[in-house]
Write a protein that holds these residues in place. Structure first.
Motif, PDB file in Angstrom:
ATOM      1  N   ALA A  53      53.350 -69.958 -82.505  1.00  0.00           N
ATOM      2  CA  ALA A  53      53.504 -70.559 -81.179  1.00  0.00           C
ATOM      3  C   ALA A  53      52.174 -71.111 -80.678  1.00  0.00           C
ATOM      4  N   ALA A  54      52.250 -72.226 -79.974  1.00  0.00           N
ATOM      5  CA  ALA A  54      51.081 -72.822 -79.325  1.00  0.00           C
ATOM      6  C   ALA A  54      51.244 -72.704 -77.820  1.00  0.00           C
TER       7      ALA A  54
ATOM      8  N   PHE B  71      32.241 -59.658 -81.193  1.00  0.00           N
ATOM      9  CA  PHE B  71      33.490 -59.492 -80.465  1.00  0.00           C
ATOM     10  C   PHE B  71      33.394 -60.228 -79.128  1.00  0.00           C
ATOM     11  N   CYS B  72      34.553 -60.599 -78.597  1.00  0.00           N
ATOM     12  CA  CYS B  72      34.595 -61.407 -77.382  1.00  0.00           C
ATOM     13  C   CYS B  72      35.920 -61.156 -76.661  1.00  0.00           C
ATOM     14  N   LEU B  73      35.842 -60.920 -75.347  1.00  0.00           N
ATOM     15  CA  LEU B  73      37.032 -60.681 -74.527  1.00  0.00           C
ATOM     16  C   LEU B  73      37.373 -61.954 -73.753  1.00  0.00           C
ATOM     17  N   ALA B  74      38.666 -62.264 -73.658  1.00  0.00           N
ATOM     18  CA  ALA B  74      39.112 -63.486 -72.988  1.00  0.00           C
ATOM     19  C   ALA B  74      39.697 -63.196 -71.619  1.00  0.00           C
ATOM     20  N   THR B  75      39.304 -64.009 -70.650  1.00  0.00           N
ATOM     21  CA  THR B  75      39.974 -63.987 -69.353  1.00  0.00           C
ATOM     22  C   THR B  75      41.017 -65.096 -69.259  1.00  0.00           C
ATOM     23  N   GLU B  76      41.043 -65.958 -70.261  1.00  0.00           N
ATOM     24  CA  GLU B  76      42.080 -66.981 -70.431  1.00  0.00           C
ATOM     25  C   GLU B  76      42.111 -67.321 -71.909  1.00  0.00           C
ATOM     26  N   ALA B  77      43.292 -67.597 -72.456  1.00  0.00           N
ATOM     27  CA  ALA B  77      43.387 -67.878 -73.891  1.00  0.00           C
ATOM     28  C   ALA B  77      44.516 -68.850 -74.174  1.00  0.00           C
ATOM     29  N   HIS B  78      44.297 -69.677 -75.184  1.00  0.00           N
ATOM     30  CA  HIS B  78      45.265 -70.696 -75.590  1.00  0.00           C
ATOM     31  C   HIS B  78      45.397 -70.657 -77.103  1.00  0.00           C
ATOM     32  N   ALA B  79      46.632 -70.658 -77.601  1.00  0.00           N
ATOM     33  CA  ALA B  79      46.896 -70.593 -79.041  1.00  0.00           C
ATOM     34  C   ALA B  79      47.030 -71.988 -79.634  1.00  0.00           C
ATOM     35  N   VAL B  80      46.462 -72.176 -80.837  1.00  0.00           N
ATOM     36  CA  VAL B  80      46.458 -73.498 -81.472  1.00  0.00           C
ATOM     37  C   VAL B  80      47.763 -73.812 -82.189  1.00  0.00           C
ATOM     38  N   GLY B  81      48.535 -72.788 -82.556  1.00  0.00           N
ATOM     39  CA  GLY B  81      49.805 -73.037 -83.233  1.00  0.00           C
ATOM     40  C   GLY B  81      49.676 -73.287 -84.720  1.00  0.00           C
ATOM     41  N   ASP B  82      48.734 -72.609 -85.368  1.00  0.00           N
ATOM     42  CA  ASP B  82      48.577 -72.785 -86.814  1.00  0.00           C
ATOM     43  C   ASP B  82      49.685 -72.073 -87.576  1.00  0.00           C
TER      44      ASP B  82
ATOM     45  N   LEU C 224      56.438 -58.606 -82.033  1.00  0.00           N
ATOM     46  CA  LEU C 224      56.722 -57.375 -81.295  1.00  0.00           C
ATOM     47  C   LEU C 224      57.320 -57.614 -79.910  1.00  0.00           C
ATOM     48  N   PHE C 225      57.008 -58.775 -79.300  1.00  0.00           N
ATOM     49  CA  PHE C 225      57.453 -59.014 -77.931  1.00  0.00           C
ATOM     50  C   PHE C 225      58.336 -60.249 -77.782  1.00  0.00           C
ATOM     51  N   GLY C 226      58.460 -61.038 -78.838  1.00  0.00           N
ATOM     52  CA  GLY C 226      59.318 -62.213 -78.776  1.00  0.00           C
ATOM     53  C   GLY C 226      58.659 -63.460 -78.235  1.00  0.00           C
ATOM     54  N   GLY C 227      57.336 -63.441 -78.042  1.00  0.00           N
ATOM     55  CA  GLY C 227      56.645 -64.624 -77.556  1.00  0.00           C
ATOM     56  C   GLY C 227      55.266 -64.294 -77.053  1.00  0.00           C
ATOM     57  N   ILE C 228      54.483 -65.347 -76.787  1.00  0.00           N
ATOM     58  CA  ILE C 228      53.104 -65.153 -76.350  1.00  0.00           C
ATOM     59  C   ILE C 228      52.995 -65.037 -74.835  1.00  0.00           C
TER      60      ILE C 228
END
Length: 315
Positions: A80-81, A65-76, A124-128
């Motif tokens: 959303a990316a 497991f790993c916790l992020a202090t910053e994260a970016h989505a690839v858009g697969d 659930l929230f309409g976006g990242i």
């Protein structure tokens, strides 16, 4: 500290290989109920437990497991990316709190995430970027897997640390339940595939499109029954949901890696995200599951579930 929980299955095949209209309508209603639950609770922070599907984590380093202090989505799969709205201060505090409690939590200052994280935020929230979030990766795909008791310990530690934030925290588990999609396996893989699983070479757009189309075709074959993938297991799925609904989280300590794979399929280990989320909620005391939806959906290669829960006295 007010807390709440939503558990939500995900599938990259939603909208690409859908079941009958009445099944889609039932899922839509369950998801709409979860959105209403969230609006009523009004969280100002979401702790999101989700897996990865060899888009952000590879065998060069594969933490449990790993916790992020910053994260970016690839858009697969058309998800959303871009950057998630990570609350870095909260993430840092939760990481420190978990480590202080003896949980060996890896921290990423620049995590790459895929549809496992993105889909619940969009649905659930309409976006990242609509709610402050702390993303926590829980390995549910890449063997070897550690004991589920450690996932419960992770969730408990994060839940206790979250209690010190003074925030309205929603714990969100994304994944599962039983499913056996065509995810590559390192053991016995051809050299080219093994290298990709270890090094994590980013695919070209054409390679990604071909890979995603193979998953779509696999879903169609799965729904037709012409496949060697392990079938969805409603009996196991209901046992898992019963365990969470009954608050018997200590029972998961006896869930062996072999049993989970045999009963829940190759990706049944994504259920670990739900274990972490429910353990976080339970860290502050007993809770009650306030809603529960389940449907086996072969077209999505998923035992699909939606659940909500609140601490006792808040329901």
């Amino acid at each position: 500290m007010p807390t709440a929980l939503v558990g939500l299955s995900h599938s990259p095949l939603i909208g690409k290989n859908d079941p009958a209209a009445d099944v889609v309508a039932a899922v839509d209603e369950a998801v709409a109920n979860a959105r209403s639950f969230i609006r009523e609770f009004a969280p100002d922070l979401v702790v999101l437990y989700a897996p990865d599907h060899y888009n952000g984590f590879f065998y060069r380093e594969m933490p449990p497991f790993c916790l992020a202090t910053e994260a970016h989505a690839v858009g697969d799969f058309g998800s959303a990316a871009g950057a998630l709205s990570v609350d870095s201060a909260a993430a840092t505090a939760l990481a420190a709190g978990a480590l202080e409690q003896g949980v060996d939590l890896t921290v990423s200052a620049r995590m790459t995430v895929d549809h496992g994280f993105v889909q619940p935020l969009q649905v659930l929230f309409g976006g990242i970027d609509q709610v402050p979030v702390v993303p926590i990766f829980v390995n549910g795909v890449a063997a070897p897997f550690g004991p589920v008791s450690r996932v419960r310990a992770l969730g408990t530690a994060v839940g206790r640390a979250a209690a010190d934030l003074g925030r309205r925290v929603l714990f969100l588990g994304s994944g599962g339940l039983s499913h056996d999609p065509p995810v590559p396996v390192l053991a016995g893989a051809p050299p080219r595939v093994a290298d990709a699983l270890i090094e994590g070479h980013p695919p070209t757009p054409e390679q990604r499109a071909r890979g995603e189309e193979r998953v779509v075709q696999a879903g169609r074959a799965y729904a037709d029954g012409s496949t060697t993938m392990i079938p969805i297991n409603p009996v196991w799925d209901q046992l898992v949901l019963d365990t969470f609904a009954g608050g018997r989280l200590e029972d998961v300590d006896s869930w062996t890696v072999e049993w989970m794979g045999a009963e829940g399929g190759g990706s049944g280990h994504e259920t670990r995200t739900w274990v972490a989320a429910f353990s976080s909620l339970a860290a502050s005391g007993p809770y009650a599951m306030t809603s529960r939806f389940y449907r086996p959906i072969p077209e999505w290669i998923a035992g699909f579930a939606v659940a909500t829960a609140l601490p006792l006295g808040d329901g």
